[in-house]
Design a protein around this motif. Structure first.
Motif, PDB file in Angstrom:
ATOM      1  N   MET A 117     -23.319 -26.617   2.629  1.00  9.66           N
ATOM      2  CA  MET A 117     -24.770 -26.845   2.946  1.00  9.66           C
ATOM      3  C   MET A 117     -25.325 -25.853   3.818  1.00  9.66           C
ATOM      4  O   MET A 117     -26.440 -25.364   3.654  1.00  9.66           O
ATOM      5  N   MET A 118     -24.499 -25.398   4.750  1.00 12.96           N
ATOM      6  CA  MET A 118     -24.946 -24.381   5.732  1.00 12.96           C
ATOM      7  C   MET A 118     -24.971 -23.081   4.985  1.00 12.96           C
ATOM      8  O   MET A 118     -25.971 -22.253   5.483  1.00 12.96           O
ATOM      9  N   VAL A 119     -24.175 -22.595   4.299  1.00  4.79           N
ATOM     10  CA  VAL A 119     -24.140 -21.405   3.376  1.00  4.79           C
ATOM     11  C   VAL A 119     -25.387 -21.403   2.600  1.00  4.79           C
ATOM     12  O   VAL A 119     -26.223 -20.560   2.169  1.00  4.79           O
ATOM     13  N   ALA A 120     -25.352 -22.555   1.789  1.00  6.97           N
ATOM     14  CA  ALA A 120     -26.556 -22.759   0.880  1.00  6.97           C
ATOM     15  C   ALA A 120     -28.064 -22.448   1.584  1.00  6.97           C
ATOM     16  O   ALA A 120     -28.830 -21.759   1.028  1.00  6.97           O
ATOM     17  N   GLU A 121     -28.246 -23.139   2.657  1.00  6.19           N
ATOM     18  CA  GLU A 121     -29.402 -23.001   3.472  1.00  6.19           C
ATOM     19  C   GLU A 121     -29.718 -21.696   3.880  1.00  6.19           C
ATOM     20  O   GLU A 121     -30.923 -21.163   3.710  1.00  6.19           O
ATOM     21  N   ILE A 122     -28.720 -20.905   4.551  1.00  3.04           N
ATOM     22  CA  ILE A 122     -28.824 -19.494   4.599  1.00  3.04           C
ATOM     23  C   ILE A 122     -29.167 -18.554   3.865  1.00  3.04           C
ATOM     24  O   ILE A 122     -29.950 -18.005   3.763  1.00  3.04           O
ATOM     25  N   GLY A 123     -28.382 -18.946   2.749  1.00  5.23           N
ATOM     26  CA  GLY A 123     -28.514 -18.005   1.580  1.00  5.23           C
ATOM     27  C   GLY A 123     -30.134 -18.361   0.985  1.00  5.23           C
ATOM     28  O   GLY A 123     -30.780 -17.302   0.668  1.00  5.23           O
ATOM     29  N   ALA A 124     -30.256 -19.422   0.780  1.00  7.95           N
ATOM     30  CA  ALA A 124     -31.909 -19.805   0.149  1.00  7.95           C
ATOM     31  C   ALA A 124     -32.834 -19.502   1.172  1.00  7.95           C
ATOM     32  O   ALA A 124     -33.987 -19.155   0.715  1.00  7.95           O
ATOM     33  N   GLY A 125     -32.511 -19.448   2.365  1.00  6.48           N
ATOM     34  CA  GLY A 125     -33.387 -19.003   3.406  1.00  6.48           C
ATOM     35  C   GLY A 125     -33.928 -17.400   3.432  1.00  6.48           C
ATOM     36  O   GLY A 125     -35.092 -16.924   3.242  1.00  6.48           O
ATOM     37  N   TYR A 126     -32.696 -16.691   3.152  1.00  2.00           N
ATOM     38  CA  TYR A 126     -33.018 -15.269   2.745  1.00  2.00           C
ATOM     39  C   TYR A 126     -33.908 -15.071   1.543  1.00  2.00           C
ATOM     40  O   TYR A 126     -34.744 -14.205   1.310  1.00  2.00           O
ATOM     41  N   VAL A 127     -33.392 -15.692   0.428  1.00  4.77           N
ATOM     42  CA  VAL A 127     -33.897 -15.647  -0.928  1.00  4.77           C
ATOM     43  C   VAL A 127     -35.442 -16.132  -0.807  1.00  4.77           C
ATOM     44  O   VAL A 127     -36.106 -15.379  -1.539  1.00  4.77           O
ATOM     45  N   THR A 128     -35.842 -17.319  -0.313  1.00  3.49           N
ATOM     46  CA  THR A 128     -37.069 -17.775  -0.662  1.00  3.49           C
ATOM     47  C   THR A 128     -37.942 -17.283   0.612  1.00  3.49           C
ATOM     48  O   THR A 128     -39.197 -17.357   0.331  1.00  3.49           O
TER      49      THR A 128
ATOM     50  N   THR B 170     -44.582 -13.570   5.771  1.00  8.24           N
ATOM     51  CA  THR B 170     -43.962 -13.227   4.501  1.00  8.24           C
ATOM     52  C   THR B 170     -44.218 -14.076   3.328  1.00  8.24           C
ATOM     53  O   THR B 170     -44.256 -15.530   3.676  1.00  8.24           O
ATOM     54  N   ALA B 171     -44.014 -13.801   2.170  1.00  4.78           N
ATOM     55  CA  ALA B 171     -43.985 -14.521   1.161  1.00  4.78           C
ATOM     56  C   ALA B 171     -42.801 -15.680   0.988  1.00  4.78           C
ATOM     57  O   ALA B 171     -41.817 -15.257   1.535  1.00  4.78           O
ATOM     58  N   VAL B 172     -43.167 -16.835   0.975  1.00  2.25           N
ATOM     59  CA  VAL B 172     -42.213 -18.124   0.889  1.00  2.25           C
ATOM     60  C   VAL B 172     -42.137 -18.853  -0.541  1.00  2.25           C
ATOM     61  O   VAL B 172     -43.311 -19.114  -1.133  1.00  2.25           O
ATOM     62  N   GLN B 173     -41.067 -18.849  -0.980  1.00  2.00           N
ATOM     63  CA  GLN B 173     -40.800 -19.631  -2.351  1.00  2.00           C
ATOM     64  C   GLN B 173     -40.906 -21.104  -1.905  1.00  2.00           C
ATOM     65  O   GLN B 173     -39.467 -21.762  -1.928  1.00  2.00           O
ATOM     66  N   PHE B 174     -41.755 -21.833  -1.853  1.00  2.00           N
ATOM     67  CA  PHE B 174     -41.811 -23.075  -1.405  1.00  2.00           C
ATOM     68  C   PHE B 174     -40.953 -24.299  -2.071  1.00  2.00           C
ATOM     69  O   PHE B 174     -40.538 -25.209  -1.229  1.00  2.00           O
ATOM     70  N   GLU B 175     -41.048 -24.379  -3.311  1.00  2.00           N
ATOM     71  CA  GLU B 175     -40.464 -25.321  -4.025  1.00  2.00           C
ATOM     72  C   GLU B 175     -38.993 -25.131  -3.790  1.00  2.00           C
ATOM     73  O   GLU B 175     -38.379 -26.185  -3.633  1.00  2.00           O
ATOM     74  N   THR B 176     -38.302 -23.886  -4.021  1.00  2.00           N
ATOM     75  CA  THR B 176     -37.029 -24.145  -3.882  1.00  2.00           C
ATOM     76  C   THR B 176     -36.543 -24.162  -2.703  1.00  2.00           C
ATOM     77  O   THR B 176     -35.560 -25.153  -2.363  1.00  2.00           O
ATOM     78  N   ALA B 177     -37.252 -23.682  -1.564  1.00  2.00           N
ATOM     79  CA  ALA B 177     -37.010 -24.035  -0.193  1.00  2.00           C
ATOM     80  C   ALA B 177     -36.840 -25.482   0.314  1.00  2.00           C
ATOM     81  O   ALA B 177     -36.163 -25.980   0.897  1.00  2.00           O
ATOM     82  N   THR B 178     -38.140 -26.228  -0.197  1.00  2.00           N
ATOM     83  CA  THR B 178     -38.043 -27.476   0.005  1.00  2.00           C
ATOM     84  C   THR B 178     -37.049 -28.311  -0.563  1.00  2.00           C
ATOM     85  O   THR B 178     -36.120 -29.201   0.061  1.00  2.00           O
ATOM     86  N   LEU B 179     -36.529 -28.035  -1.815  1.00  2.00           N
ATOM     87  CA  LEU B 179     -35.198 -29.029  -2.509  1.00  2.00           C
ATOM     88  C   LEU B 179     -34.146 -28.576  -1.613  1.00  2.00           C
ATOM     89  O   LEU B 179     -33.443 -29.561  -1.254  1.00  2.00           O
ATOM     90  N   ILE B 180     -33.811 -27.351  -1.229  1.00  2.00           N
ATOM     91  CA  ILE B 180     -32.516 -27.080  -0.407  1.00  2.00           C
ATOM     92  C   ILE B 180     -32.715 -27.899   0.888  1.00  2.00           C
ATOM     93  O   ILE B 180     -31.799 -28.566   1.334  1.00  2.00           O
ATOM     94  N   ALA B 181     -33.798 -28.011   1.550  1.00  2.00           N
ATOM     95  CA  ALA B 181     -34.166 -28.544   2.904  1.00  2.00           C
ATOM     96  C   ALA B 181     -33.921 -30.154   2.750  1.00  2.00           C
ATOM     97  O   ALA B 181     -33.235 -30.533   3.536  1.00  2.00           O
ATOM     98  N   VAL B 182     -34.349 -30.621   1.585  1.00  2.00           N
ATOM     99  CA  VAL B 182     -34.141 -32.122   1.585  1.00  2.00           C
ATOM    100  C   VAL B 182     -32.656 -32.630   1.288  1.00  2.00           C
ATOM    101  O   VAL B 182     -32.259 -33.384   1.985  1.00  2.00           O
ATOM    102  N   VAL B 183     -32.012 -31.492   0.322  1.00  2.00           N
ATOM    103  CA  VAL B 183     -30.298 -31.834   0.365  1.00  2.00           C
ATOM    104  C   VAL B 183     -29.702 -31.489   1.741  1.00  2.00           C
ATOM    105  O   VAL B 183     -28.895 -32.275   2.208  1.00  2.00           O
ATOM    106  N   GLY B 184     -30.146 -30.711   2.549  1.00  2.00           N
ATOM    107  CA  GLY B 184     -29.692 -30.486   3.864  1.00  2.00           C
ATOM    108  C   GLY B 184     -30.025 -31.760   5.002  1.00  2.00           C
ATOM    109  O   GLY B 184     -28.975 -31.973   5.694  1.00  2.00           O
ATOM    110  N   LEU B 185     -30.974 -32.218   4.876  1.00  2.00           N
ATOM    111  CA  LEU B 185     -31.527 -33.237   5.478  1.00  2.00           C
ATOM    112  C   LEU B 185     -30.559 -34.749   5.279  1.00  2.00           C
ATOM    113  O   LEU B 185     -29.895 -35.407   6.096  1.00  2.00           O
ATOM    114  N   VAL B 186     -30.294 -34.764   3.877  1.00  2.00           N
ATOM    115  CA  VAL B 186     -29.290 -35.686   3.275  1.00  2.00           C
ATOM    116  C   VAL B 186     -27.919 -35.596   4.146  1.00  2.00           C
ATOM    117  O   VAL B 186     -27.226 -36.503   4.570  1.00  2.00           O
TER     118      VAL B 186
END
Length: 269
Positions: free
Chosen positions: A1-12, A88-104
């Motif tokens: 989950m950590m790797v997913a959030e860091i990677g998604a943070g850079y991408v989004t 900077t521009a943010v991909q809100f939909e993808t970032a929100t989904l990853i953040a919800v999974v991280g909260l779980v």
């Protein structure tokens, strides 16, 4: 989950998600430090190299975790401030989904640790809060901090998508950094007190009361410090009248259950 959030943070491009991911990295590091501390303490528990045992290894691990948390908070704060000044521009939909999974994931982790933490807290309460295990506490605090930063990230991302508050994403990074820094400072102060042999005032007062309550002995010097969870060492110097002896002082101090190492210096008047 950590790797997913860091990677998604850079991408989004989400600072809130990136901060949450890096903070989860400190969570993983804290658990690793906690595990290493417990393993080391157990392996060397009976070693003659450690005069008072290895009870402080946990506090050393807790201090290290707090120090890492503080450094991460500083880094998150600086990066968030930079992005607040230059959005900077943010991909809100993808970032929100990853953040919800991280909260779980954080909630599940907190539940796994809460059983031991709650039991220990109750046990510590029965001992007047003098049995805290700062190593376990540091790991538990990391998980709670992770959950909070996940909630902040989700709130910021939803506000950015539906309200157009793009600035809220880096702002939540700053808020999260402040909260993390405060927790880190509190834990650092607590563990540093143990590592520097800070006097336990509660135990010291109980020792003084039991030695002097009958009026036939006077405490001339006293040193009390914690050597591990629920374990204290004490050096007691007493000036007493016959028939009081060193053994008498030891008997008086037996009810002080926090003391695991007791040295009594007795001089008769």
């Amino acid at each position: 989950m950590m790797v997913a959030e860091i990677g998604a943070g850079y991408v989004t491009g989400s600072m809130a998600l990136l901060a949450d991911g890096f903070h989860m990295a400190t969570h993983a590091g804290a658990l690793g430090i906690a595990a290493a501390a417990y393993a080391y303490a157990k392996r060397h528990a009976t070693s003659a190299r450690y005069s008072f045992g290895t009870g402080k290894v946990g506090d050393l691990g807790g201090f290290a975790s707090a120090l890492i948390l503080g450094l991460v908070a500083l880094g998150i704060g600086i990066e968030s401030m930079m992005r607040l000044l230059e959005p900077t521009a943010v991909q809100f939909e993808t970032a929100t989904l990853i953040a919800v999974v991280g909260l779980v994931v954080n909630i599940v982790s907190a539940l796994l640790l809460s059983g031991g933490h709650a039991h220990h807290h109750d046990h510590a309460h029965d001992h007047h809060h003098h049995g805290h295990d700062n190593n376990l506490k540091s790991a538990y605090v990391h998980v709670l901090a992770d959950a909070l930063t996940s909630v902040l990230a989700i709130a910021a991302l939803l506000a950015g998508k539906y309200l157009g508050w793009v600035w809220l994403d880096p702002l939540m990074g700053i808020v999260g950094a402040v909260v993390i820094a405060r927790w880190a400072w509190t834990l650092m102060v607590t563990t540093a007190g143990v590592l520097l042999d800070k006097t336990d005032d509660h135990v010291a007062e109980e020792i003084r009361d039991r030695v002097e309550r009958t009026g036939d002995a006077t405490l001339t010097d006293l040193h009390v410090w914690r050597v591990g969870p629920q374990a204290h060492a004490a050096i007691v110097s007493v000036l007493g009248n016959a028939p009081v002896t060193a053994d008498t002082i030891r008997e008086r101090l037996k009810p002080v259950h926090e003391i695991s190492h007791l040295t009594v210096e007795f001089r008769a008047t």
